[in-house]
Each structure stands twice: as structure tokens, then as C-alpha cells.
Write a protein that holds these residues in place. Structure first.
Motif, PDB file in Angstrom:
ATOM      1  N   PRO A  99       0.843  -1.202   0.000  1.00 34.06           N
ATOM      2  CA  PRO A  99       0.000   0.000   0.000  1.00 34.06           C
ATOM      3  C   PRO A  99       0.882   1.259   0.000  1.00 34.06           C
ATOM      4  O   PRO A  99       1.831   1.345   0.782  1.00 34.06           O
ATOM      5  CB  PRO A  99      -0.783  -0.115   1.305  1.00 34.06           C
ATOM      6  CG  PRO A  99      -0.695  -1.555   1.707  1.00 34.06           C
ATOM      7  CD  PRO A  99       0.606  -2.066   1.174  1.00 34.06           C
ATOM      8  N   GLN A 126      -5.220   7.123  -3.068  1.00 33.12           N
ATOM      9  CA  GLN A 126      -5.912   6.407  -1.983  1.00 33.12           C
ATOM     10  C   GLN A 126      -6.053   4.917  -2.244  1.00 33.12           C
ATOM     11  O   GLN A 126      -6.593   4.191  -1.409  1.00 33.12           O
ATOM     12  CB  GLN A 126      -7.303   7.043  -1.764  1.00 33.12           C
ATOM     13  CG  GLN A 126      -8.392   6.647  -2.766  1.00 33.12           C
ATOM     14  CD  GLN A 126      -8.250   7.293  -4.155  1.00 33.12           C
ATOM     15  OE1 GLN A 126      -7.238   7.902  -4.475  1.00 33.12           O
ATOM     16  NE2 GLN A 126      -9.253   7.121  -4.994  1.00 33.12           N
ATOM     17  N   ARG A 127      -5.561   4.459  -3.395  1.00 36.43           N
ATOM     18  CA  ARG A 127      -5.801   3.050  -3.742  1.00 36.43           C
ATOM     19  C   ARG A 127      -4.640   2.125  -3.363  1.00 36.43           C
ATOM     20  O   ARG A 127      -3.472   2.457  -3.567  1.00 36.43           O
ATOM     21  CB  ARG A 127      -6.056   2.935  -5.256  1.00 36.43           C
ATOM     22  CG  ARG A 127      -7.452   3.455  -5.615  1.00 36.43           C
ATOM     23  CD  ARG A 127      -7.642   3.640  -7.096  1.00 36.43           C
ATOM     24  NE  ARG A 127      -7.438   2.425  -7.876  1.00 36.43           N
ATOM     25  CZ  ARG A 127      -7.389   2.406  -9.203  1.00 36.43           C
ATOM     26  NH1 ARG A 127      -7.523   3.519  -9.897  1.00 36.43           N
ATOM     27  NH2 ARG A 127      -7.197   1.269  -9.841  1.00 36.43           N
ATOM     28  N   THR A 170       0.750   0.708   6.892  1.00 35.21           N
ATOM     29  CA  THR A 170      -0.616   0.251   6.576  1.00 35.21           C
ATOM     30  C   THR A 170      -0.786  -1.220   6.965  1.00 35.21           C
ATOM     31  O   THR A 170      -1.796  -1.598   7.567  1.00 35.21           O
ATOM     32  CB  THR A 170      -0.904   0.419   5.064  1.00 35.21           C
ATOM     33  OG1 THR A 170      -0.643   1.769   4.708  1.00 35.21           O
ATOM     34  CG2 THR A 170      -2.337   0.054   4.724  1.00 35.21           C
ATOM     35  N   ALA A 226      -6.482   0.372   1.431  1.00 36.72           N
ATOM     36  CA  ALA A 226      -6.059   1.750   1.189  1.00 36.72           C
ATOM     37  C   ALA A 226      -4.855   2.083   2.064  1.00 36.72           C
ATOM     38  O   ALA A 226      -4.812   1.688   3.233  1.00 36.72           O
ATOM     39  CB  ALA A 226      -7.206   2.692   1.520  1.00 36.72           C
ATOM     40  N   ARG A 232       0.833   7.446   2.680  1.00 37.13           N
ATOM     41  CA  ARG A 232       0.606   8.376   1.552  1.00 37.13           C
ATOM     42  C   ARG A 232       1.604   9.530   1.603  1.00 37.13           C
ATOM     43  O   ARG A 232       2.117   9.973   0.577  1.00 37.13           O
ATOM     44  CB  ARG A 232      -0.816   8.938   1.600  1.00 37.13           C
ATOM     45  CG  ARG A 232      -1.872   7.869   1.405  1.00 37.13           C
ATOM     46  CD  ARG A 232      -3.253   8.479   1.457  1.00 37.13           C
ATOM     47  NE  ARG A 232      -4.242   7.459   1.761  1.00 37.13           N
ATOM     48  CZ  ARG A 232      -5.538   7.617   1.595  1.00 37.13           C
ATOM     49  NH1 ARG A 232      -6.023   8.755   1.137  1.00 37.13           N
ATOM     50  NH2 ARG A 232      -6.375   6.641   1.900  1.00 37.13           N
TER      51      ARG A 232
END
Ligand code: F6P
Length: 328
Positions: free
Chosen positions: A18, A66-67, A147, A264, A270
């Protein structure tokens, strides 16, 4: 700042993690911002060998931050392991006028990148460490690890409900290849009784030690996180050993498997992906080559491939002690 790089190729390879998409987005947008052309290479080194390469624009990376997974797909490629396969890869890079590569992946990916770089002195390669295993040296953390850790903790919390209702002993196996970071840290975060990890199992029989300390401590139910690895033996084997010695224990095994790689990316992943993707292009603009982007004490660092790969990443002994104390 010189700009010799005019066109980069970008690929993801090995086990997906992720945050890979967020990194693809950051690399693509930072490159285009700096007037560097971007070509997407699909299916990792396999796509490089077969020429699965297409131009990428800024809108190609819209709506992907976000994927989970990777929009560039991933693969493990045997052909790239031999010189003939790598020659095809180099020919395809030349054919598409790609003068630098950004590779996103784990130990195997960066090892492949390092070999390709050594055979092609005019090619600049920058790596972004992306693997849930957090087993690369030179960086405090790899993309996807945060994640995956959260995913594991959420699963373990659920297993705890049923373990405590039935007063059972659970062995929960998590990924990590030969690295115990996921097992150890998820054990701490989920309040588990123990973690069996390769870094310690190599020196001593952790299960034997747990048994001799009074396995279940003061509790009626127990959770033991086990890192997958030949060194730990895995959750199934450990559970068999306990069942033989303590037939009165109600033992269950749960192997979390690939669900750990999905979902996600967390906000931390991120942000890390965005910083690393931006830094990868900065590094190329600074004429860096054959380095991995890392993060140490919150700062971006450049790590030579040789320092990042094929080494055991030490486990922090304070964390091992913490788990022991808090699980009494
Ligand atoms: O390196 C990431 C990882 O998920 C490891 O934790 C695991 O051992 C391996 O990949 C599984 O690989 P595959 O998806 O090819 O079975």
C-alpha cells in the motif's frame, strides 16, 4: 542543478505494498513539473524485458493516491535474472529513449535494479523502498509497512474477541519474509503475549523459552504473533509442538496471508510515498544514481543500493524487552 535526465521510466516490482500508487503519482507529477517525460513500464521487470511501456501524463495518476495495490501491476520475473533478459531490458530502455529509471519495490527489486545499473553505466536508477516487510537497511521505514501493521492489528483485535471467549491459545502468522518487524510491532500494538521472530529464533528456541516461563502467564487466553519464516518454523509447526506437549491447551492457528498487503494506504504511507516520489526526481536532477531513497529520523536520505539490500535489518532489542514486560 544540471538536467541531463529527459525521460524516465517508472515501474513497480515484487510484492505490492500500500502506498505504491501514491509513489507513482508523486514521481510522475514531480517529473512532469520539471519537464521530464515519463514512461510507465507495466508488470515490473517483466514489462521492461517484453517492452510493455507507454507514455504517462499527469492525468494518468489522478485518483490513485488512496488506492492499494499498484496501477502499474507487478510481477516476479525469472528472465530478468539472466544477462540475456537484462540485455533485452536495456535495449527496450534505449528504444524508448529512457535515460533514468525509478523502481518501486523491495529487496528483490532493488537487487535487480542494482545489477542492471552495474551493467549499464549510462543508466541512472533510483529506488523507492516499498514492501510491507520493512526489511531494507538505510531507511527507518518502507512504504506499505505502516498500513500493513494497522491491518494486522485490526485483525488481531478481532481474533482476541474469540480467543478470550473460548479461552484459547492462538498462533497468528504474519508476513515479513525473514524480518520480524511486523510480528514484533503488531504484538506490542495488539497487546499480545509474545512474538516469535526469526532474528531471535536463530539464537534460541523461543517457543521452548515461552513454555518454560509458563506459557499462558496469568491469562486464560493468549495470542502469539509468529513471523513467517523457515527460522521460526511458522505458526502451524509451533502450534503442533504445543499441542503435543500440552494436549489440554485449546490451540488454534490463524494465518493472515495476503490480506496484509491489501487496502487503502494509511495517511502516513501516503505522505511517505509523496515525499519519496518527489525525492526520487530531485535525486535524479542532482545527478544521483544507483541509490535508494530512505528516511532517517524524519529526513530524506540517499542510500547506495549496496547498503540497502541483502542484509539483515537489526531488530530494536528495547522493543523485545517492552513486549516481554508488558505481557506479564
Ligand atoms: O515481500 C512481501 C511479501 O508479502 C512477503 O512478506 C511474503 O513472504 C511474500 O511477499 C509473498 O510473496 P507472494 O505474494 O509472491 O506469494
Amino acid at each position: 542543478m544540471s538536467q541531463s535526465v529527459k525521460c524516465i521510466g517508472i515501474l513497480t516490482s515484487g510484492g505490492d505494498a500500500p502506498g505504491m500508487n501514491a509513489a507513482i503519482r508523486a514521481v510522475t507529477r514531480t517529473a512532469i513539473y520539471n519537464n521530464i517525460e515519463v514512461k510507465a513500464i507495466y508488470r515490473g521487470f517483466r514489462g521492461l524485458v517484453s517492452g510493455d511501456i507507454v507514455p504517462f501524463q499527469t492525468n494518468c495518476v489522478s485518483n490513485i493516491i488512496q488506492r492499494g495495490g499498484t496501477v502499474l501491476k507487478s510481477a516476479r520475473c525469472d528472465e530478468f535474472m539472466n544477462a540475456e533478459g537484462r540485455k533485452k531490458a536495456a535495449d527496450n530502455l534505449a528504444k524508448h529513449n529512457i535515460d533514468a529509471l525509478v523502481v518501486i519495490g523491495g529487496d528483490g527489486t532493488l537487487t535487480g535494479a542494482s545489477v542492471l545499473a552495474s551493467e549499464n553505466p549510462n543508466l541512472s536508477i533510483v529506488g523507492i523502498p516499498a514492501t510491507i516487510d520493512n526489511d531494507l537497511n538505510g531507511t527507518d521505514v518502507t512504504l506499505g509497512y505502516n498500513t500493513a501493521l494497522n491491518t494486522i492489528v485490526e485483525a488481531v483485535d478481532k481474533i482476541r474477541d474469540t480467543a478470550s471467549s473460548h479461552e484459547r491459545l492462538f498462533f497468528i502468522e504474519v508476513m515479513g519474509r525473514n524480518c520480524g518487524a511486523l510480528a514484533l510491532n503488531s504484538a506490542i500494538a495488539a497487546g499480545a503475549e509474545a512474538a516469535i521472530i526469526p532474528e531471535i529464533s536463530i539464537e534460541k528456541d523461543q517457543l521452548h523459552e515461552l513454555i518454560s516461563q509458563g506459557f499462558r502467564k496469568s491469562k486464560n487466553s493468549s495470542l502469539v504473533l509468529v513471523a513467517e519464516s523457515e527460522i521460526t518454523g511458522g505458526a502451524l509447526k509451533l502450534a503442533e509442538r504445543v499441542k503435543k506437549r500440552y494436549p489440554e491447551y485449546d490451540v488454534r492457528v490463524s494465518i493472515l496471508g495476503h490480506l496484509q498487503r491489501g487496502g487503502a494506504p494509511s495517511a502516513d504511507d501516503r505522505i511517505l510515498a509523496s515525499r519519496m516520489g518527489y525525492a526520487a526526481i530531485q535525486a535524479l536532477l542532482e545527478s544521483q544514481r544507483n541509490i535508494m531513497i530512505g528516511v532517517k529520523n524524519e529526513e530524506i536520505v540517499y542510500v547506495p543500493f549496496s547498503k540497502a539490500i541483502k542484509k539483515i535489518k537489526p531488530i530494536n532489542p528495547d522493543l523485545v524487552n517492552l513486549l516481554n514486560v508488558l505481557s506479564t
